[in-house]
Design a protein around this motif. Structure first.
Motif, PDB file in Angstrom:
ATOM      1  N   SER A  34     -27.080  15.128  -7.694  1.00 33.86           N
ATOM      2  CA  SER A  34     -25.695  15.538  -7.922  1.00 33.86           C
ATOM      3  C   SER A  34     -24.822  15.073  -6.758  1.00 33.86           C
ATOM      4  O   SER A  34     -25.321  14.752  -5.672  1.00 33.86           O
ATOM      5  N   VAL A  35     -23.525  15.051  -6.985  1.00 32.31           N
ATOM      6  CA  VAL A  35     -22.588  14.702  -5.916  1.00 32.31           C
ATOM      7  C   VAL A  35     -22.749  15.685  -4.759  1.00 32.31           C
ATOM      8  O   VAL A  35     -22.728  15.297  -3.595  1.00 32.31           O
ATOM      9  N   ARG A  36     -22.937  16.947  -5.084  1.00 32.64           N
ATOM     10  CA  ARG A  36     -23.120  17.957  -4.038  1.00 32.64           C
ATOM     11  C   ARG A  36     -24.359  17.652  -3.186  1.00 32.64           C
ATOM     12  O   ARG A  36     -24.322  17.711  -1.961  1.00 32.64           O
ATOM     13  N   ALA A  39     -23.717  14.658  -0.990  1.00 26.98           N
ATOM     14  CA  ALA A  39     -22.829  15.058   0.112  1.00 26.98           C
ATOM     15  C   ALA A  39     -23.620  15.773   1.209  1.00 26.98           C
ATOM     16  O   ALA A  39     -23.420  15.508   2.401  1.00 26.98           O
ATOM     17  N   ASP A  45     -18.158  14.992   2.798  1.00 22.09           N
ATOM     18  CA  ASP A  45     -17.674  15.884   1.742  1.00 22.09           C
ATOM     19  C   ASP A  45     -17.794  15.201   0.377  1.00 22.09           C
ATOM     20  O   ASP A  45     -18.019  14.000   0.271  1.00 22.09           O
ATOM     21  N   GLN A  46     -17.660  16.009  -0.667  1.00 28.48           N
ATOM     22  CA  GLN A  46     -17.883  15.523  -2.022  1.00 28.48           C
ATOM     23  C   GLN A  46     -16.862  14.463  -2.446  1.00 28.48           C
ATOM     24  O   GLN A  46     -17.198  13.538  -3.179  1.00 28.48           O
ATOM     25  N   ARG A  47     -15.624  14.575  -1.997  1.00 31.82           N
ATOM     26  CA  ARG A  47     -14.621  13.559  -2.327  1.00 31.82           C
ATOM     27  C   ARG A  47     -14.992  12.215  -1.709  1.00 31.82           C
ATOM     28  O   ARG A  47     -14.785  11.164  -2.313  1.00 31.82           O
ATOM     29  N   VAL A  49     -18.042  11.214  -1.164  1.00 33.00           N
ATOM     30  CA  VAL A  49     -19.148  10.709  -1.986  1.00 33.00           C
ATOM     31  C   VAL A  49     -18.598   9.978  -3.205  1.00 33.00           C
ATOM     32  O   VAL A  49     -19.018   8.854  -3.513  1.00 33.00           O
ATOM     33  N   THR A  50     -17.646  10.576  -3.882  1.00 29.23           N
ATOM     34  CA  THR A  50     -17.071   9.965  -5.078  1.00 29.23           C
ATOM     35  C   THR A  50     -16.428   8.616  -4.758  1.00 29.23           C
ATOM     36  O   THR A  50     -16.659   7.624  -5.455  1.00 29.23           O
ATOM     37  N   SER A  72     -26.690  15.050 -14.131  1.00 25.50           N
ATOM     38  CA  SER A  72     -25.991  14.221 -13.147  1.00 25.50           C
ATOM     39  C   SER A  72     -26.006  12.762 -13.603  1.00 25.50           C
ATOM     40  O   SER A  72     -26.734  12.392 -14.519  1.00 25.50           O
TER      41      SER A  72
END
Length: 79
Positions: A34-36, A39, A45-47, A49-50, A72
């Motif tokens: 997952s993105v979490r 991260a 942070d998750q942003r 990662v995106t 995911s």
């Protein structure tokens, strides 16, 4: 990963995200964190990662297949 490390267009965060995903690639050649989780592993942070995943896909270092609403995304390392 060696080519990505020498790519001046990638940030340290991009490389950390790529490494976090690469560490989870299994025998099938895929990873689905997952993105979490990415991260946490990459310590960003998750942003970030995106944004990094988008850059890595655009650069060909990562291939993303969208997951459905219960899973995911699936990732493969690019060539």
């Amino acid at each position: 990963l060696g080519l990505a490390a020498r790519d001046a267009h990638l940030s340290r965060s991009d490389l950390a995200v790529l490494h976090a995903i690469a560490d989870r690639v299994g025998d099938t050649g895929t990873a689905w964190p997952s993105v979490r989780r990415i991260a946490e592993d990459a310590r960003v942070d998750q942003r970030t990662v995106t944004r990094s995943i988008n850059r890595l896909c655009e650069s060909g270092y990562l291939i993303r297949q969208s997951g459905n609403f219960t899973s995911s995304n699936v990732y493969r390392l690019g060539t």
